[in-house]
Write an enzyme that holds these catalytic residues in place. Structure first.
Site, PDB file in Angstrom:
ATOM      1  N   TYR A 124     -60.448  30.248  11.437  1.00 17.75           N
ATOM      2  CA  TYR A 124     -61.616  31.130  11.554  1.00 17.75           C
ATOM      3  C   TYR A 124     -62.326  30.933  12.885  1.00 17.75           C
ATOM      4  CZ  TYR A 124     -61.530  31.995   6.462  1.00 17.75           C
ATOM      5  OH  TYR A 124     -61.193  32.339   5.183  1.00 17.75           O
ATOM      6  N   LYS A 191     -53.264  20.071   4.257  1.00 17.56           N
ATOM      7  CA  LYS A 191     -51.848  20.393   4.058  1.00 17.56           C
ATOM      8  C   LYS A 191     -51.067  19.719   5.188  1.00 17.56           C
ATOM      9  CE  LYS A 191     -48.468  22.595   1.946  1.00 17.56           C
ATOM     10  NZ  LYS A 191     -48.074  22.489   0.532  1.00 17.56           N
ATOM     11  N   ASP A 224     -52.675  22.827  -2.120  1.00 17.55           N
ATOM     12  CA  ASP A 224     -52.080  23.529  -3.261  1.00 17.55           C
ATOM     13  C   ASP A 224     -52.239  22.711  -4.542  1.00 17.55           C
ATOM     14  OD1 ASP A 224     -50.448  21.754  -1.933  1.00 17.55           O
ATOM     15  OD2 ASP A 224     -48.629  22.946  -2.068  1.00 17.55           O
ATOM     16  N   ASP A 248     -63.173  27.873   2.263  1.00 21.90           N
ATOM     17  CA  ASP A 248     -63.608  29.221   1.881  1.00 21.90           C
ATOM     18  C   ASP A 248     -62.946  29.623   0.563  1.00 21.90           C
ATOM     19  OD1 ASP A 248     -64.894  31.614   2.107  1.00 21.90           O
ATOM     20  OD2 ASP A 248     -63.587  32.433   3.653  1.00 21.90           O
TER      21      ASP A 248
END
Ligand code: NAD
Length: 361
Positions: A124, A191, A224, A248
């Protein structure tokens, strides 16, 4: 009692309605606040955007209550007001608390967590390169020649910057927040298995900073796995500290487990200012209908009260929202009502019910 000057940004879409409702509740607490109202987004003059006067006002007052602002999805549209505000004011940490409330038929009870995300970097960060543009092709050429992977010519590119300084600042904030607010566990969500340079750096720094907070339990989890764990046993989480994009998504997911974004407040914090706003967006299809749930904005107002040292008033507002939710009779369309066939309450009726509930305490 000294008066606090607060910048008020009604925003657009349902923003002006839910902000007006929140202001009614804050005024009813008796805390003296002087509002300095400015328009942003589609409501701004002479055109949509983020006028310099808005930034000057938030800088001067150090605190703002903000409604949601619509951001275009079109490639050629104006830049995001939300990103602009966070960047200009260095609002580096976004806090979204998520808590179960008695009276709602939600999949879980006993949830009390907070998602804290860095809002300065990651995907972002605003570095978006259009497909086919000369600068995009130049970047692709550099990447391909460096032998660090193969990017197809003609691709669009989003750059994910992650710096040690930003990770360090975010993790220190999240761990301190956990300490100050009684959360015993902080989970760094990442991740790194797939993105070793960016998320790997975040994880290394997170471990390092966590070492400075021996009283706060620290662990780490793949994003995840975190999603899966959240929808199975969200009660086990405390603070989830993470990068911009994951935060987010996780905050909307977590909010949905306990009643949805209509009940999810938030704050954006920087060294010189704090901007309080609901987790939800401008819900354009409900704009002007008087149907939107103002509770997320009212609860953001309660966070603002706590920030300016009015904890007792903040407690009263939060308890009143809890009471209105528990009663179940004056709820907007997005929450379950008692009985279920009762017509949904309007934005204003909910604000009135919250004010009445404050008066009963
Ligand atoms: P949204 O949060 O506006 O709406 C998602 C869903 O939740 C919709 O069904 C909507 O009707 C419902 N909803 C949202 N707020 C509600 C409320 N207070 N009461 C009842 N129902 C509510 O998300 P979106 O549709 O993805 O985004 C709409 C616009 O808002 C986009 O332009 C987006 O960029 C912008 N946005 C702004 C902010 C912000 O200003 N901080 C945050 C998120 C999205």
């Amino acid at each position: 009692m000294a008066t606090t000057r607060v910048t008020l940004l009604p925003g657009d879409g349902i923003g002006p309605e839910v902000v007006a409702a929140a202001c009614r509740v804050l005024v009813a607490t008796g805390v003296p606040i002087e509002w300095e109202t400015h328009q942003v987004g589609q409501a701004a003059a002479p055109g949509p955007g983020l006028p310099e006067a808005v930034l000057a006002s938030v800088r001067a007052n150090g605190v703002a209550l903000k409604g949601p602002v619509t951001t275009t999805k079109e490639r050629t549209g104006p830049p995001s007001v939300n990103v602009g505000l966070r960047t200009a004011l260095d609002l580096f940490a976004q806090v979204r608390p998520v808590r179960s409330r008695t009276g709602l038929r939600t999949p879980f009870t006993g949830v009390d967590l907070a998602v804290i995300r860095d809002t300065t970097e990651d995907l972002y960060g605003g570095v978006q390169l259009d497909a086919g543009a000369p600068e995009t092709e130049a970047v692709i050429d550099v990447v391909n020649r460096a032998g660090r992977g193969v990017v197809r010519p003609g691709s669009a590119i989003g750059i994910k910057p992650v710096s040690e300084a930003a990770c360090r600042r975010l993790m220190a904030f999240a761990l301190q927040y956990a300490r100050d607010n009684g959360y015993r566990r902080v989970t760094a969500v990442h991740k790194a298995s797939a993105m070793r340079s960016t998320d790997g750096l975040f994880l290394e720094v997170a471990r390092d900073v966590a070492g400075e907070f021996p009283d706060v339990a620290f662990d780490e989890m793949l994003v995840d796995s975190t999603c899966a764990a959240l929808v199975r046993h969200p009660q086990e989480f405390g603070v989830l500290a993470t990068l911009n994009l994951y935060g987010d998504i996780l905050s909307d997911l977590a909010a949905a487990l306990v009643g949805g974004v209509g009940l999810a407040p938030g704050e954006n914090v920087g060294p010189g200012a704090a901007v309080f706003e609901a987790a939800h967006g401008s819900a354009p299809k409900h704009a002007g209908s008087g149907r939107a749930n103002p509770m997320a904005m009212i609860l953001s107002g309660a966070m603002l009260l706590r920030h300016i040292g009015r904890s007792e008033a903040a407690d009263r507002v939060e308890a009143a929202v809890d009471a209105v939710v528990a009663e179940g009779t004056t709820l907007t369309y997005d929450l379950e009502r008692t009985p279920a066939d009762r017509p949904p309450a309007s934005t204003d009726e909910v604000a009135t019910a919250v004010i009445e509930a404050m008066g009963r305490r």
